[in-house]
Design a protein around this motif. Structure first.
Motif, PDB file in Angstrom:
ATOM      1  N   HIS A  39     -18.361 -33.942  12.588  1.00 47.32           N
ATOM      2  CA  HIS A  39     -17.313 -33.252  11.832  1.00 47.32           C
ATOM      3  C   HIS A  39     -17.533 -33.568  10.357  1.00 47.32           C
ATOM      4  N   ALA A  40     -17.876 -32.548   9.585  1.00 48.51           N
ATOM      5  CA  ALA A  40     -18.140 -32.718   8.156  1.00 48.51           C
ATOM      6  C   ALA A  40     -17.016 -32.119   7.333  1.00 48.51           C
ATOM      7  N   GLY A  41     -16.535 -32.886   6.346  1.00 48.92           N
ATOM      8  CA  GLY A  41     -15.526 -32.377   5.436  1.00 48.92           C
ATOM      9  C   GLY A  41     -14.111 -32.724   5.882  1.00 48.92           C
ATOM     10  N   PRO A  42     -13.112 -32.189   5.158  1.00 50.53           N
ATOM     11  CA  PRO A  42     -13.278 -31.311   3.992  1.00 50.53           C
ATOM     12  C   PRO A  42     -14.037 -32.005   2.858  1.00 50.53           C
ATOM     13  N   VAL A  43     -14.955 -31.244   2.239  1.00 54.07           N
ATOM     14  CA  VAL A  43     -15.793 -31.755   1.162  1.00 54.07           C
ATOM     15  C   VAL A  43     -15.223 -31.296  -0.171  1.00 54.07           C
ATOM     16  N   ASN A  44     -15.085 -32.223  -1.092  1.00 50.67           N
ATOM     17  CA  ASN A  44     -14.569 -31.895  -2.418  1.00 50.67           C
ATOM     18  C   ASN A  44     -15.422 -32.610  -3.451  1.00 50.67           C
ATOM     19  N   TYR A  68     -20.181 -24.288  13.416  1.00 49.05           N
ATOM     20  CA  TYR A  68     -18.896 -23.603  13.373  1.00 49.05           C
ATOM     21  C   TYR A  68     -18.121 -24.119  12.170  1.00 49.05           C
ATOM     22  N   LEU A  69     -17.753 -23.209  11.265  1.00 51.34           N
ATOM     23  CA  LEU A  69     -17.098 -23.587  10.024  1.00 51.34           C
ATOM     24  C   LEU A  69     -15.608 -23.281  10.061  1.00 51.34           C
ATOM     25  N   PHE A  70     -14.811 -24.234   9.546  1.00 47.70           N
ATOM     26  CA  PHE A  70     -13.399 -23.988   9.268  1.00 47.70           C
ATOM     27  C   PHE A  70     -13.244 -23.358   7.883  1.00 47.70           C
ATOM     28  N   GLY A  71     -14.130 -23.722   6.943  1.00 50.42           N
ATOM     29  CA  GLY A  71     -14.044 -23.217   5.581  1.00 50.42           C
ATOM     30  C   GLY A  71     -15.360 -23.401   4.853  1.00 50.42           C
ATOM     31  N   GLY A  72     -15.547 -22.662   3.758  1.00 47.69           N
ATOM     32  CA  GLY A  72     -16.776 -22.747   2.978  1.00 47.69           C
ATOM     33  C   GLY A  72     -17.875 -21.890   3.558  1.00 47.69           C
ATOM     34  N   GLN A  73     -19.102 -22.166   3.164  1.00 48.54           N
ATOM     35  CA  GLN A  73     -20.248 -21.462   3.726  1.00 48.54           C
ATOM     36  C   GLN A  73     -21.506 -22.297   3.540  1.00 48.54           C
ATOM     37  N   VAL A  74     -22.493 -22.035   4.383  1.00 49.01           N
ATOM     38  CA  VAL A  74     -23.770 -22.736   4.325  1.00 49.01           C
ATOM     39  C   VAL A  74     -24.867 -21.737   4.670  1.00 49.01           C
ATOM     40  N   THR A  75     -26.037 -21.882   4.047  1.00 44.22           N
ATOM     41  CA  THR A  75     -27.153 -20.985   4.308  1.00 44.22           C
ATOM     42  C   THR A  75     -28.154 -21.662   5.242  1.00 44.22           C
ATOM     43  N   HIS A  76     -28.396 -21.013   6.363  1.00 46.84           N
ATOM     44  CA  HIS A  76     -29.350 -21.481   7.375  1.00 46.84           C
ATOM     45  C   HIS A  76     -30.673 -20.747   7.199  1.00 46.84           C
ATOM     46  N   ARG A  77     -31.775 -21.491   7.198  1.00 41.93           N
ATOM     47  CA  ARG A  77     -33.121 -20.908   7.232  1.00 41.93           C
ATOM     48  C   ARG A  77     -33.923 -21.645   8.291  1.00 41.93           C
TER      49      ARG A  77
END
Length: 304
Positions: A39-44, A68-77
């Motif tokens: 579980h990561a975050g909430p990140v500030n 699975y995100l609750f908030g924000g966004q991340v780019t997967h490559r």
């Protein structure tokens, strides 16, 4: 009955990314096929620090990763050439199988300000016959995932089968995975019919059988028990479980039913035989130093 309560522990998956690790746990390695949960975050953080959180290209075998995100966004490559911006409410299911490398980068600094970024990452072990499957990646939008609502209850089926619901998320073994939000006083239960079931309290607090459990705790129940979950306050839960697959070994980002396959994966990554993402191949995470830790022991540097 309640089998065990797992307390989340702090861990690092990169220089700027701290997480709460729930699985694996020394007394409970897996819940159904789920072998890993962070579980990561909430990140500030300040926008200029965003790049410090990037998870550089790294390898996996023998599992599926679920973001699975609750908030924000991340780019997967990944090494298949997939580039996917992951957004809240989506299911991003990457099956590593015989071997894949991927990165996770936080390329929109604005989402890191104000504690917007928060995510759950799990690994699902594969049945032995699928451990060497061809790697794949699938993104499922929120509208593809059924939602159930009742008084004081909101629930999304992330994957598998539960409460008579199912979706098109491709899985390799019987399981369930749910995102549940309860209002204060809301009541809910666990799906029946699965051998192993767990509730992770991501936010808030709940009461089960007269005892209160708070954020950062996972409750694991034996089969046949049908607990009543009462929200003491507004609460967010992740429910997961399914059928056990048997013993699995885990070292760094590698999962397998065979120790020798873990050793082969180490050699493959070190020799460059697991390809890097074609659009993110200038840097990568090197193979960690092996300090003679058994292949069945989790590495504290495991990456998602």
């Amino acid at each position: 009955m309640l089998d065990i309560v797992i307390e989340a522990r702090g861990a690092s998956i990169g220089p700027g990314m701290r997480v709460q690790r729930i699985l694996p746990f020394r007394l409970k390695r897996m819940v159904g096929p789920f072998i890993f949960m962070d579980h990561a975050g909430p990140v500030n953080i300040e926008p200029q620090q965003a790049s410090s959180m990037d998870v550089l290209p790294h390898p996996h075998i023998g599992l599926s990763t679920v973001s699975y995100l609750f908030g924000g966004q991340v780019t997967h490559r990944d090494s298949l050439g997939v580039q996917q911006v992951i957004r809240p409410g989506e299911v991003n299911w990457m099956t590593a199988g015989s071997g894949i490398a991927h990165s996770e980068r936080f390329e929109d600094p604005a989402t890191l300000a104000g504690g917007q970024l928060e995510m759950i990452q799990t690994w699902v072990a594969l049945p032995e016959e699928d451990e060497e499957a061809t790697p794949s990646f699938d993104n499922y939008k929120p509208e593809q995932l059924p939602i159930f609502t009742d008084t004081g209850v909101w629930m999304r089926l992330i994957a598998g089968d539960a409460f008579g619901l199912n979706n098109k998320v491709k899985t390799h073994s019987p399981l369930f995975y749910l995102h549940v939000v309860l209002e204060p006083g809301g009541r809910f239960g666990l799906p029946t019919g699965h051998t192993e079931r767990g509730i992770y309290v991501a936010k808030g607090s709940i009461e089960v059988s007269g005892r209160t459990y708070t954020a950062g705790q996972m409750l694991v129940f034996t089969k046949g028990v049908d607990p009543v979950i009462l929200a003491k306050e507004a609460s967010t839960l992740m429910m997961l479980g399914g059928e056990p697959l048997g013993e699995r070994f885990i070292w760094w980002n590698f999962v397998s039913s065979r120790k020798e396959r873990i050793e082969q994966a180490k050699a493959d990554w070190k020799a460059g035989r697991i390809l890097l993402p074609p659009s993110d191949n200038e840097e990568f995470v090197p193979l960690p130093e092996d300090r003679s830790k058994p292949a069945g022991s989790p590495s504290p540097q495991a990456l998602s």
